[in-house]
Design a protein around this motif. Structure first.
Motif, mmCIF file in Angstrom:
data_model
loop_
_atom_site.group_PDB
_atom_site.id
_atom_site.type_symbol
_atom_site.label_atom_id
_atom_site.label_comp_id
_atom_site.label_asym_id
_atom_site.label_seq_id
_atom_site.Cartn_x
_atom_site.Cartn_y
_atom_site.Cartn_z
ATOM 1 N N THR A 1 0.809 -1.221 0.000
ATOM 2 C CA THR A 1 0.000 0.000 0.000
ATOM 3 C C THR A 1 0.840 1.268 0.000
ATOM 4 O OG1 THR A 1 -0.190 -0.108 2.409
ATOM 5 C CG2 THR A 1 -1.981 -1.074 1.111
ATOM 6 N N LYS A 2 2.106 1.170 0.351
ATOM 7 C CA LYS A 2 2.975 2.350 0.371
ATOM 8 C C LYS A 2 3.698 2.555 -0.970
ATOM 9 C CE LYS A 2 3.568 2.052 5.276
ATOM 10 N NZ LYS A 2 4.447 1.889 6.402
ATOM 11 N N CYS A 3 3.566 1.616 -1.862
ATOM 12 C CA CYS A 3 4.242 1.682 -3.151
ATOM 13 C C CYS A 3 3.459 2.584 -4.105
ATOM 14 C CB CYS A 3 4.347 0.281 -3.741
ATOM 15 S SG CYS A 3 5.135 0.221 -5.359
ATOM 16 N N PRO A 4 4.144 3.382 -4.911
ATOM 17 C CA PRO A 4 3.432 4.237 -5.878
ATOM 18 C C PRO A 4 2.739 3.441 -6.986
ATOM 19 C CG PRO A 4 5.800 4.419 -6.200
ATOM 20 C CD PRO A 4 5.588 3.601 -4.951
ATOM 21 N N TYR B 1 0.902 0.681 -6.369
ATOM 22 C CA TYR B 1 -0.094 -0.168 -5.705
ATOM 23 C C TYR B 1 -1.289 -0.410 -6.636
ATOM 24 C CZ TYR B 1 -3.675 -1.704 -2.437
ATOM 25 O OH TYR B 1 -4.665 -2.410 -1.826
ATOM 26 N N GLY B 2 -1.670 -1.655 -6.766
ATOM 27 C CA GLY B 2 -2.810 -2.018 -7.570
ATOM 28 C C GLY B 2 -2.512 -2.131 -9.056
ATOM 29 N N LYS B 3 -1.268 -1.950 -9.454
ATOM 30 C CA LYS B 3 -0.861 -2.057 -10.855
ATOM 31 C C LYS B 3 0.373 -2.948 -10.908
ATOM 32 C CE LYS B 3 -1.188 2.607 -10.777
ATOM 33 N NZ LYS B 3 -0.601 3.861 -10.991
ATOM 34 N N ARG B 4 0.913 -3.105 -12.082
ATOM 35 C CA ARG B 4 2.172 -3.829 -12.186
ATOM 36 C C ARG B 4 3.266 -3.013 -11.513
ATOM 37 N NH1 ARG B 4 2.943 -8.083 -16.194
ATOM 38 N NH2 ARG B 4 0.887 -8.453 -17.036
ATOM 39 N N CYS B 5 3.923 -3.615 -10.576
ATOM 40 C CA CYS B 5 4.937 -2.901 -9.821
ATOM 41 C C CYS B 5 6.230 -2.827 -10.627
ATOM 42 C CB CYS B 5 5.199 -3.586 -8.492
ATOM 43 S SG CYS B 5 6.283 -2.629 -7.431
ATOM 44 N N LYS B 6 6.759 -1.648 -10.755
ATOM 45 C CA LYS B 6 8.004 -1.454 -11.496
ATOM 46 C C LYS B 6 9.210 -1.484 -10.566
ATOM 47 C CE LYS B 6 5.426 1.140 -14.800
ATOM 48 N NZ LYS B 6 4.980 2.424 -15.244
ATOM 49 N N MET B 7 8.979 -1.737 -9.301
ATOM 50 C CA MET B 7 10.063 -1.728 -8.333
ATOM 51 C C MET B 7 10.509 -3.151 -7.962
ATOM 52 S SD MET B 7 8.912 1.537 -6.075
ATOM 53 C CE MET B 7 10.480 1.666 -5.307
ATOM 54 N N ARG B 8 9.867 -4.136 -8.526
ATOM 55 C CA ARG B 8 10.248 -5.515 -8.223
ATOM 56 C C ARG B 8 11.355 -5.992 -9.110
ATOM 57 N NH1 ARG B 8 4.818 -8.829 -6.821
ATOM 58 N NH2 ARG B 8 3.880 -7.239 -5.601
#
Length: 80
Positions: free
Chosen positions: A68-71, A73-80
């Motif tokens: 929930t703190k990731c920008p 959130y709810g989409k494909r995460c680009k930080m993984r």
């Protein structure tokens, strides 16, 4: 449900699967298809279609960011 009703529900779900916009939507559809697949009155000739929907939705919902703190959130995460 009768076979005709099952066919109608599957046709609707398959249309939704082709047009989902995010993996959050795919995740919601996945829960709906899982609930249908778990029923005892699924006609044997439609089990394969439900299985294909489950596999497609599982793959689409796998990349949902649940932090929930990731920008993203709810989409494909680009930080993984």
């Amino acid at each position: 449900m009768r076979v005709e009703e099952w066919l109608e529900v599957l046709k609707e779900l398959e249309g939704m699967v082709r047009s989902y916009e995010s993996s959050v939507t795919a995740h919601a559809l996945l829960h709906r298809v899982e609930a249908l697949a778990g029923r005892d009155d699924v006609p044997p000739e439609l089990e394969d279609r439900l299985d294909m929907l489950l596999m497609e939705l599982t793959e689409a919902s796998r990349d949902v960011c649940t932090n929930t703190k990731c920008p993203h959130y709810g989409k494909r995460c680009k930080m993984r």
